[in-house]
Design an enzyme around this catalytic site. Sequence first.
Site, PDB file in Angstrom:
ATOM      1  N   HIS A   1      -7.412   6.902  -4.440  1.00 22.79           N
ATOM      2  CA  HIS A   1      -7.559   7.377  -5.829  1.00 22.79           C
ATOM      3  C   HIS A   1      -8.946   7.059  -6.374  1.00 22.79           C
ATOM      4  CE1 HIS A   1      -7.204   6.653 -10.291  1.00 22.79           C
ATOM      5  NE2 HIS A   1      -7.056   7.947 -10.153  1.00 22.79           N
TER       6      HIS A   1
ATOM      7  N   VAL B   1     -12.587   3.273  -5.347  1.00 19.83           N
ATOM      8  CA  VAL B   1     -11.483   4.070  -4.794  1.00 19.83           C
ATOM      9  C   VAL B   1     -10.313   3.102  -4.604  1.00 19.83           C
ATOM     10  CG1 VAL B   1     -10.678   5.631  -2.995  1.00 19.83           C
ATOM     11  CG2 VAL B   1     -13.124   5.532  -3.530  1.00 19.83           C
ATOM     12  N   GLU B   2      -9.192   3.384  -5.276  1.00 22.12           N
ATOM     13  CA  GLU B   2      -8.003   2.556  -5.099  1.00 22.12           C
ATOM     14  C   GLU B   2      -7.270   3.045  -3.846  1.00 22.12           C
ATOM     15  OE1 GLU B   2      -6.110   1.261  -9.133  1.00 22.12           O
ATOM     16  OE2 GLU B   2      -6.849   3.303  -9.416  1.00 22.12           O
ATOM     17  N   VAL B   3      -7.170   2.158  -2.853  1.00 27.68           N
ATOM     18  CA  VAL B   3      -6.494   2.489  -1.594  1.00 27.68           C
ATOM     19  C   VAL B   3      -5.097   1.887  -1.674  1.00 27.68           C
ATOM     20  CG1 VAL B   3      -6.513   2.078   0.895  1.00 27.68           C
ATOM     21  CG2 VAL B   3      -8.660   2.611  -0.297  1.00 27.68           C
TER      22      VAL B   3
ATOM     23  N   GLU C   1      -4.638  -1.992  -2.834  1.00 22.92           N
ATOM     24  CA  GLU C   1      -3.570  -2.495  -3.710  1.00 22.92           C
ATOM     25  C   GLU C   1      -2.268  -2.494  -2.906  1.00 22.92           C
ATOM     26  OE1 GLU C   1      -6.071  -0.667  -7.427  1.00 22.92           O
ATOM     27  OE2 GLU C   1      -4.045   0.066  -7.129  1.00 22.92           O
TER      28      GLU C   1
END
Length: 278
Positions: free
Chosen positions: A113, A124-126, A154
Amino acid sequence: MTKVAVIGAGVIGLSWAKLFVEHGMTVSVTDPRPDLADVVPAGVQVAASVAEAVRDADFVQENGPENLEFKKNLFAELVQEAPAYALLLSSSSAIPSTAFTKGIDGSRVLIGHPFNPPHLIPLVEVVPGEQTSEESVQKAVVFYRSLGRTPVVERKEIPGFVGNRLQAALSREANYLVEQGVVTPEDLDAVVTNSLGIRWATVGPFLGAHLGGGPGGYRHLAEHIGKSMQGLQLGTPSDDPEQLIEAVEKAYGSSTYSALAETRDRKQLAVLTALEEN
Ligand SMILES: NC(=O)c1ccc[n+]([C@@H]2O[C@H](COP(=O)([O-])OP(=O)(O)OC[C@H]3O[C@@H](n4cnc5c(N)ncnc54)[C@H](O)[C@@H]3O)[C@@H](O)[C@H]2O)c1
């Protein structure tokens, strides 16, 4: 050469495509929008279908509508059509991948994200789902790092992930303050860009609070000022966004999207450059 397929060429897909192509990757984009060939960045290939876009792809970045049924159908197709070695990433802002991988092999499906625009904002949220393999998580981290991004893994799925939950908390109070006539949208934006925005570009809320406590640190802040903050009754905005839409359009509606986006990009680049130099 690394090949990336971009599914969905709206706000986020086009920005990802720009970043991928700037990093020397082969990029193939698909989207049913009739003007696709006119909007893709230079050097990006246009594909007529999902199957064509993902042929030989090492990575697939999905940016279609934020809709569970759409993502369920698309990821079922991607698992079939993309090479077995391809990592399947979704830009979804709020839908955890476990919700759209039920009944399919989700071992190489996960959330990547970004924050808009992903060609500029580093995070970037992985977020792995229940089926995602650890190898896929590590591959996503290496991929985003190779693009100069800052991936944060996360480990627990939660709707909206972390960044958008934080943003939602602030937006809720911002909406309430404008609806109540405490400030205009422009003044609220000025409060944020001249205080919290600058602070948060350098220290997050926890380090900021630790410093806010002076030499006594976070403990001093939590035990003293923290108590008065806890007593604040925050507001609840109305369910109908019409008043806010009109207020924001009054504030910014006379400028074009491209002019506002160009100014934003220029300023964000200046901040990022300054941070790199310090
Ligand atoms: N806008 C943001 O700030 C933002 C930030 C981070 C993540 N996201 C996420 O990125 C995704 C895309 O958001 P957006 O803001 O770019 O939306 P958007 O509406 O700008 O773009 C979505 C695109 O998907 C296309 N599309 C529709 N059906 C399709 C299909 N069958 N195959 C391929 N493409 C199809 C549409 O034509 C459109 O161009 C969403 O999941 C959203 O939650 C958005």
